[in-house]
Design a protein around this motif. Structure first.
Motif, PDB file in Angstrom:
ATOM      1  N   ASN A 152       0.837  -1.200   0.000  1.00  0.00           N
ATOM      2  CA  ASN A 152       0.000   0.000   0.000  1.00  0.00           C
ATOM      3  C   ASN A 152       0.877   1.259   0.000  1.00  0.00           C
ATOM      4  O   ASN A 152       1.518   1.569   1.008  1.00  0.00           O
ATOM      5  N   PRO A 153       0.911   2.023  -1.115  1.00  0.00           N
ATOM      6  CA  PRO A 153       1.754   3.233  -1.152  1.00  0.00           C
ATOM      7  C   PRO A 153       1.353   4.268  -0.114  1.00  0.00           C
ATOM      8  O   PRO A 153       2.178   5.074   0.313  1.00  0.00           O
ATOM      9  N   ALA A 154       0.095   4.222   0.310  1.00  0.00           N
ATOM     10  CA  ALA A 154      -0.372   5.217   1.283  1.00  0.00           C
ATOM     11  C   ALA A 154       0.308   5.045   2.641  1.00  0.00           C
ATOM     12  O   ALA A 154       0.331   5.977   3.447  1.00  0.00           O
ATOM     13  N   LYS A 155       0.846   3.860   2.910  1.00  0.00           N
ATOM     14  CA  LYS A 155       1.492   3.609   4.190  1.00  0.00           C
ATOM     15  C   LYS A 155       3.013   3.721   4.115  1.00  0.00           C
ATOM     16  O   LYS A 155       3.722   3.291   5.013  1.00  0.00           O
ATOM     17  N   VAL A 156       3.495   4.275   3.027  1.00  0.00           N
ATOM     18  CA  VAL A 156       4.935   4.466   2.868  1.00  0.00           C
ATOM     19  C   VAL A 156       5.406   5.624   3.745  1.00  0.00           C
ATOM     20  O   VAL A 156       4.706   6.639   3.903  1.00  0.00           O
ATOM     21  N   ALA A 195       8.608  10.699   4.567  1.00  0.00           N
ATOM     22  CA  ALA A 195       9.788  11.446   5.017  1.00  0.00           C
ATOM     23  C   ALA A 195      11.071  10.708   4.643  1.00  0.00           C
ATOM     24  O   ALA A 195      12.076  11.334   4.264  1.00  0.00           O
ATOM     25  N   ARG A 196      11.018   9.392   4.698  1.00  0.00           N
ATOM     26  CA  ARG A 196      12.200   8.606   4.356  1.00  0.00           C
ATOM     27  C   ARG A 196      12.481   8.695   2.852  1.00  0.00           C
ATOM     28  O   ARG A 196      13.628   8.788   2.421  1.00  0.00           O
ATOM     29  N   LEU A 197      11.391   8.671   2.052  1.00  0.00           N
ATOM     30  CA  LEU A 197      11.574   8.824   0.609  1.00  0.00           C
ATOM     31  C   LEU A 197      12.111  10.208   0.275  1.00  0.00           C
ATOM     32  O   LEU A 197      12.955  10.356  -0.626  1.00  0.00           O
ATOM     33  N   GLN A 198      11.653  11.221   0.994  1.00  0.00           N
ATOM     34  CA  GLN A 198      12.157  12.579   0.784  1.00  0.00           C
ATOM     35  C   GLN A 198      13.651  12.634   1.059  1.00  0.00           C
ATOM     36  O   GLN A 198      14.417  13.277   0.324  1.00  0.00           O
ATOM     37  N   SER A 199      14.084  11.955   2.128  1.00  0.00           N
ATOM     38  CA  SER A 199      15.508  11.940   2.470  1.00  0.00           C
ATOM     39  C   SER A 199      16.321  11.268   1.366  1.00  0.00           C
ATOM     40  O   SER A 199      17.397  11.754   0.987  1.00  0.00           O
ATOM     41  N   LEU A 245      11.638   6.040  -6.513  1.00  0.00           N
ATOM     42  CA  LEU A 245      12.057   5.965  -5.120  1.00  0.00           C
ATOM     43  C   LEU A 245      11.422   4.769  -4.418  1.00  0.00           C
ATOM     44  O   LEU A 245      12.082   4.043  -3.671  1.00  0.00           O
ATOM     45  N   LEU A 246      10.124   4.566  -4.687  1.00  0.00           N
ATOM     46  CA  LEU A 246       9.409   3.483  -4.035  1.00  0.00           C
ATOM     47  C   LEU A 246       9.980   2.118  -4.447  1.00  0.00           C
ATOM     48  O   LEU A 246      10.106   1.213  -3.622  1.00  0.00           O
ATOM     49  N   LYS A 247      10.337   1.991  -5.709  1.00  0.00           N
ATOM     50  CA  LYS A 247      10.904   0.735  -6.201  1.00  0.00           C
ATOM     51  C   LYS A 247      12.218   0.426  -5.488  1.00  0.00           C
ATOM     52  O   LYS A 247      12.510  -0.729  -5.159  1.00  0.00           O
ATOM     53  N   GLN A 275      11.260  -0.302  -1.589  1.00  0.00           N
ATOM     54  CA  GLN A 275      10.380  -1.421  -1.271  1.00  0.00           C
ATOM     55  C   GLN A 275      11.103  -2.630  -0.694  1.00  0.00           C
ATOM     56  O   GLN A 275      10.647  -3.202   0.309  1.00  0.00           O
ATOM     57  N   PRO A 276      12.218  -3.106  -1.262  1.00  0.00           N
ATOM     58  CA  PRO A 276      12.907  -4.262  -0.661  1.00  0.00           C
ATOM     59  C   PRO A 276      13.349  -3.995   0.769  1.00  0.00           C
ATOM     60  O   PRO A 276      13.245  -4.882   1.633  1.00  0.00           O
ATOM     61  N   LEU A 277      13.840  -2.785   1.038  1.00  0.00           N
ATOM     62  CA  LEU A 277      14.250  -2.435   2.393  1.00  0.00           C
ATOM     63  C   LEU A 277      13.040  -2.408   3.321  1.00  0.00           C
ATOM     64  O   LEU A 277      13.100  -2.895   4.459  1.00  0.00           O
ATOM     65  N   ARG A 278      11.956  -1.841   2.821  1.00  0.00           N
ATOM     66  CA  ARG A 278      10.709  -1.772   3.594  1.00  0.00           C
ATOM     67  C   ARG A 278      10.222  -3.173   3.956  1.00  0.00           C
ATOM     68  O   ARG A 278       9.822  -3.437   5.097  1.00  0.00           O
TER      69      ARG A 278
END
Length: 572
Positions: free
Chosen positions: A414-418, A421-425, A535-537, A540-543
């Motif tokens: 679910n991208p909404a639960k990403v 702030a971490r992606l911004q960094s 960024l999400l791609k 995602q593995p780290l998440r």
């Protein structure tokens, strides 16, 4: 709606069946891991590995494969606990999806376990013979009254009696069969084999021996009785070619086919004679190739002639059939190198049979016809459990698969639960990774004909807007996009174009195409929104790894590789 394809991996992993080996042994009971205080035995791991590995069996599992599978299975068991804690097993939408899935799984279970093997065995047996029949048919509409139905059955019983007493079948047919458009609906039946007539008719005629007459029965056409006149081994299909001349009221057709035959006899190549003489326009381009023929394609003098051609001759003398004059050439006679190949061909024929549709209705009709009981759609799951106890054991597995799928969907996908702030960094710390190169912004115009593209080109060069082309010109398809340097045809030509020009026309996906280069977009940094998917791609593995580690800690997931190795060695 959850897709069956996405569910499969979770459902397969979820299956945990009770001990099925003939006897318990020490390695079966050895504990190779724990999840939430529950022991995972070697036997449970082994059974789930076999179910999760397509084509694998317990005997084929290597230690390295089991060692790799163990953490995956332990993580799966942890996900089940997490999903149940969140109440997913009580979620109304999930429960509804579970019930729908289980219903379809029950239908599939019957198809694969019972119906397909039974249908194939019957089809294979029947395919070995051809039957010649004669029938009496009284047409009855679906909405006919019971009185009309009873009257039809009474007449057929009378017709059967007259046939049994030796009356000429043609006379019986003329007396009783329905006549439409001046022709009797009964009479001679062409040679048939499995899959070439409606199922109800096939089922009846295959119960008879030559000379026997069926009781009255119904098909979609009405009520019948059928006489089996002859039975023989199935005639192999033949791959045939011909030179064809249409019949005429004088001798010209005969003269033409005779001349073609003389040229063949003098050594002229077959294809040359086909091109010079044949009047079958549909086969000339393929050297007169008609295709594979047998008695199920038709039953007339044409087929009789083809099936009686000697296979050791290069071509026949001129032959006359109900269609006209022919010279035939047999390329090949149907044969199979082994039984497996033949069975594969028969399965394909079965699947193409008009009556064979492997769907839910087919399953329900099977119950009624073969098992002597009709059931409703809502009863299929319970009936399947009644006949196949192992299906009931797997029901819980389907629910587990749904739980894990929903857990992954909500917690991981679910991208909404990403963590934005971490992606911004990540975005700000590595700006060079999120850049657009110079790109070509283009319109792709496609059409069936060059003339349509020419109209579009003229429209634009005369001042028309590219965005209005689709409404201005019929038969034109337009798409727009941007692309960096591409070496793939036809997009490689964009790099050499100037803005606001058209490319040369080219072939594209069975159509004709042309590019309009709108602009050359400069290289620039992506905005955060533009870089989000990239960024999400990367994240995602780290998440996923962090999430799994949290589950392992919460449910005290542990593995014991020493026990696994010892169990494997004992089992081997």
């Amino acid at each position: 709606m959850l897709s069956l394809k996405n569910l499969s991996v979770f459902i397969i992993l979820a299956v945990t069946i009770p001990a099925t080996l003939s006897a318990q042994s020490d390695p079966d009971l050895m504990v190779v891991g724990t999840v939430g205080g529950t022991d995972i035995t070697y036997e449970e791991l082994l059974n789930n590995y076999a179910l999760n590995s397509t084509g694998s069996s317990l005997a084929e599992a290597t230690y390295d494969e089991l060692e790799s599978f163990l953490p995956l299975y332990l993580d799966f068991r942890a996900k089940i606990l997490a999903g149940k804690e969140m109440g997913y097993h009580k979620d109304s939408a999930l429960v509804s999806e579970y019930e729908n899935y289980l219903t379809q799984a029950a239908y599939s279970y019957w198809l694969e376990k019972e119906i397909k093997p039974s249908a194939f065995d019957e089809f294979k047996h029947r395919s070995g013979s051809e039957l010649k029949g004669f029938h009496i048919l009284i047409a009855i509409d679906d909405d006919a009254s019971q009185a009309s139905r009873n009257d039809a059955l009474r007449k057929l019983e009378q017709a059967k009696s007259e046939l049994e007493n030796g009356r000429n079948p043609q006379e019986v047919n003329q007396k009783f069969s329905t006549v439409r458009n001046g022709r009797s609906m009964g009479g001679d039946i062409p040679w048939v084999t499995a899959g070439t007539t409606v199922k109800e008719f096939e089922d009846q005629i295959y119960t008879l021996e030559p000379g026997e007459i069926s009781d009255p029965f119904r098909t979609q056409f009405g009520y019948h009785i059928v006489v089996l006149q002859d039975k023989r081994e199935r005639t192999p299909s033949r791959l045939a070619r011909h030179i064809y001349v249409r019949p005429t009221n004088d001798s010209t057709a005969n003269q033409k086919i005779t001349k073609a035959y003389q040229q063949l006899k003098s050594g002229t190549l077959w294809n040359q004679v086909v091109n010079a003489f044949s009047e079958d326009l549909s086969t000339i381009q393929n050297g007169g190739l008609i295709g594979w023929l047998n008695y199920q394609v038709a039953s007339n003098s044409f087929i009789d002639t083809v099936m009686n051609v000697k296979t050791d001759v290069s071509f026949t003398e001129p032959k006359k059939t109900n269609y006209g004059f022919h010279i035939f050439k047999i390329d090949s006679v149907e044969s199979y190198p082994d039984q497996e190949t033949k069975d594969r061909a028969l399965r394909e024929q079965l699947e193409q049979a008009s009556f064979y549709e492997a769907n839910n209705d087919y399953v329900l009709s099977y119950f009624e016809e073969k098992l002597g009981r009709g059931i409703a759609n809502e009863d299929i799951v319970e009936v399947t459990k009644e006949y196949y106890p192992e299906f009931e054991q797997q029901s819980e597995s389907f629910m587990r698969g749904l739980i894990v799928f929903k857990l992954n969907e909500e917690q991981l996908w679910n991208p909404a639960k990403v963590d934005t702030a971490r992606l911004q960094s990540m975005y700000h710390s590595n700006p060079a990774n999120y850049q657009y190169q110079e790109r070509s912004f283009y319109y792709l115009l496609t059409a069936r004909h060059d003339s349509t593209l020419d109209k579009a080109i003229q429209f634009v060069y005369k001042g028309g807007s590219v965005d209005k082309l689709s409404s201005a010109i019929d038969g034109l398809r337009i798409s727009s996009d941007s692309v960096s340097i591409s070496f793939t045809e036809p997009f490689d030509r964009l790099g050499n174009m100037k803005p606001e020009t058209f490319s040369n026309k080219f072939h594209y996906n069975n159509s004709r195409g042309v590019f309009w280069l709108q602009d050359k977009l400069r290289a620039r940094k992506m905005t955060f929104d533009e870089a989000f998917n990239k960024l999400l791609k990367k994240y995602q593995p780290l998440r996923e790894q962090e999430w799994l580690e949290s589950l392992r800690e919460k449910y005290d997931v542990s593995s014991d590789l020493n026990q696994l190795l010892e169990a494997y060695q004992k089992d081997s």
